[in-house]
Design a protein around this motif. Structure first.
Motif, PDB file in Angstrom:
ATOM      1  N   LEU A  42       0.815  -1.219   0.000  1.00 12.13           N
ATOM      2  CA  LEU A  42       0.000   0.000   0.000  1.00 12.13           C
ATOM      3  C   LEU A  42       0.843   1.261   0.000  1.00 12.13           C
ATOM      4  N   SER A  43       2.117   1.154   0.391  1.00 15.91           N
ATOM      5  CA  SER A  43       2.949   2.344   0.573  1.00 15.91           C
ATOM      6  C   SER A  43       3.518   2.912  -0.716  1.00 15.91           C
ATOM      7  N   ALA A  44       3.359   2.208  -1.829  1.00 17.98           N
ATOM      8  CA  ALA A  44       3.860   2.732  -3.101  1.00 17.98           C
ATOM      9  C   ALA A  44       3.202   4.073  -3.405  1.00 17.98           C
ATOM     10  N   GLN A  45       4.015   5.087  -3.656  1.00 13.87           N
ATOM     11  CA  GLN A  45       3.535   6.439  -3.955  1.00 13.87           C
ATOM     12  C   GLN A  45       2.633   6.984  -2.850  1.00 13.87           C
ATOM     13  N   ALA A  46       2.956   6.615  -1.614  1.00 14.81           N
ATOM     14  CA  ALA A  46       2.222   7.114  -0.445  1.00 14.81           C
ATOM     15  C   ALA A  46       3.205   7.221   0.714  1.00 14.81           C
ATOM     16  N   THR A  47       2.860   8.015   1.703  1.00 14.33           N
ATOM     17  CA  THR A  47       3.736   8.148   2.866  1.00 14.33           C
ATOM     18  C   THR A  47       3.451   7.041   3.875  1.00 14.33           C
ATOM     19  N   ASP A  48       4.473   6.685   4.651  1.00 11.34           N
ATOM     20  CA  ASP A  48       4.275   5.678   5.694  1.00 11.34           C
ATOM     21  C   ASP A  48       3.231   6.144   6.697  1.00 11.34           C
ATOM     22  N   ALA A  49       3.243   7.431   7.033  1.00 10.50           N
ATOM     23  CA  ALA A  49       2.274   7.966   7.990  1.00 10.50           C
ATOM     24  C   ALA A  49       0.852   7.819   7.456  1.00 10.50           C
ATOM     25  N   PHE A  86      -5.797   3.921  -4.417  1.00  6.10           N
ATOM     26  CA  PHE A  86      -6.415   2.945  -3.508  1.00  6.10           C
ATOM     27  C   PHE A  86      -7.252   1.895  -4.222  1.00  6.10           C
ATOM     28  N   ARG A  87      -7.868   2.226  -5.332  1.00  5.23           N
ATOM     29  CA  ARG A  87      -8.733   1.235  -6.005  1.00  5.23           C
ATOM     30  C   ARG A  87      -7.902   0.081  -6.559  1.00  5.23           C
ATOM     31  N   GLN A  88      -6.825   0.396  -7.261  1.00  2.00           N
ATOM     32  CA  GLN A  88      -5.973  -0.666  -7.804  1.00  2.00           C
ATOM     33  C   GLN A  88      -5.283  -1.427  -6.685  1.00  2.00           C
ATOM     34  N   LYS A  89      -4.858  -0.724  -5.655  1.00  2.00           N
ATOM     35  CA  LYS A  89      -4.197  -1.387  -4.534  1.00  2.00           C
ATOM     36  C   LYS A  89      -5.156  -2.343  -3.828  1.00  2.00           C
ATOM     37  N   ALA A  90      -6.407  -1.944  -3.702  1.00  2.00           N
ATOM     38  CA  ALA A  90      -7.398  -2.827  -3.073  1.00  2.00           C
ATOM     39  C   ALA A  90      -7.571  -4.109  -3.886  1.00  2.00           C
ATOM     40  N   LYS A  91      -7.638  -3.968  -5.199  1.00  2.00           N
ATOM     41  CA  LYS A  91      -7.761  -5.149  -6.059  1.00  2.00           C
ATOM     42  C   LYS A  91      -6.548  -6.062  -5.895  1.00  2.00           C
ATOM     43  N   ASN A  92      -5.355  -5.477  -5.839  1.00  2.00           N
ATOM     44  CA  ASN A  92      -4.142  -6.280  -5.675  1.00  2.00           C
ATOM     45  C   ASN A  92      -4.130  -7.017  -4.342  1.00  2.00           C
TER      46      ASN A  92
END
Length: 214
Positions: A42-49, A86-92
């Motif tokens: 989930l952290s790809a292109q997102a912050t850890d926080a 988030f949509r693609q990440k949820a599918k993955n």
């Protein structure tokens, strides 16, 4: 390309990192191998926080592949909608949960090839899981490590895999387990992209970066 630091100076660099932070930790919250895998994906292109904020509630109800499948795509999407892509990440995550249940008995595998066979899991994500959970000295090269590896002369390379090999080949073995953590934290908080904090740097006198800030 900048020249690799010699062995003596590499040893000194990592000795300093180790003295300052003997047990560096990743900053993604997790409770087991599965939640770590999901958090890193989930952290790809997102912050850890940002990921931690979203997964706090998610992992309270779905901390295994089967529980994630029970939550379902819509439920997962709602939980992580504050995260980019988030949509693609949820599918993955749903698909990788299915594969973990179907092929791996609900367990996260401990080989890079098996991890990389999962949707949304690349080499960097696999290496993070191998390093943090399975304590294998895998080197997860992100943008921070790629930048400072080339900027400082610690582990230069034309691409992330070349930098990964440079770390594996040149960092003394006793530091391999924590090497990528030290480098990520150094790049995140000291050797930043636009204005590195050279005055606060532990390795200022060793680093080959010529444009040091005051």
């Amino acid at each position: 390309m900048m020249k690799q630091l010699d062995y003596a100076r590499m040893s000194e660099v990592f000795a300093r990192f180790a003295a300052a932070e003997p047990e560096p930790k990743g900053e993604l919250d997790h409770t087991n191998a599965f939640t770590l895998l999901v958090a890193v994906a989930l952290s790809a292109q997102a912050t850890d926080a940002g990921v931690n904020k979203a997964t706090r509630g998610l992992f309270a109800i779905a901390d295994t592949p089967q529980k994630m499948l029970d939550l379902g795509l819509d439920g997962l999407t709602e939980q992580i909608k504050t995260i980019g892509l988030f949509r693609q990440k949820a599918k993955n995550v749903i698909r990788l949960s299915e594969i973990l249940v179907e092929r791996f008995g609900g367990e996260v595998p401990s080989s890079r090839a098996a991890l990389m066979s999962l949707p949304g899991v690349g080499r960097k994500t696999a290496n993070v899981v191998l390093n943090i959970w399975f304590h294998y000295p895998a080197q997860a090269v992100d943008t921070h490590i790629f930048r400072i590896g080339n900027r400082t002369g610690l582990c230069p390379g034309r691409d992330v895999e070349a930098v990964e090999r440079a770390i594996e080949d040149n960092v003394p073995v006793q530091y391999q387990g924590h090497a990528h953590h030290w480098l990520i934290l150094h790049g995140r908080y000291i050797c930043t992209a636009r204005k590195p904090r050279c005055a606060d740097c532990l390795i200022r006198d060793i680093c080959q970066f010529e444009e040091k800030t005051a």
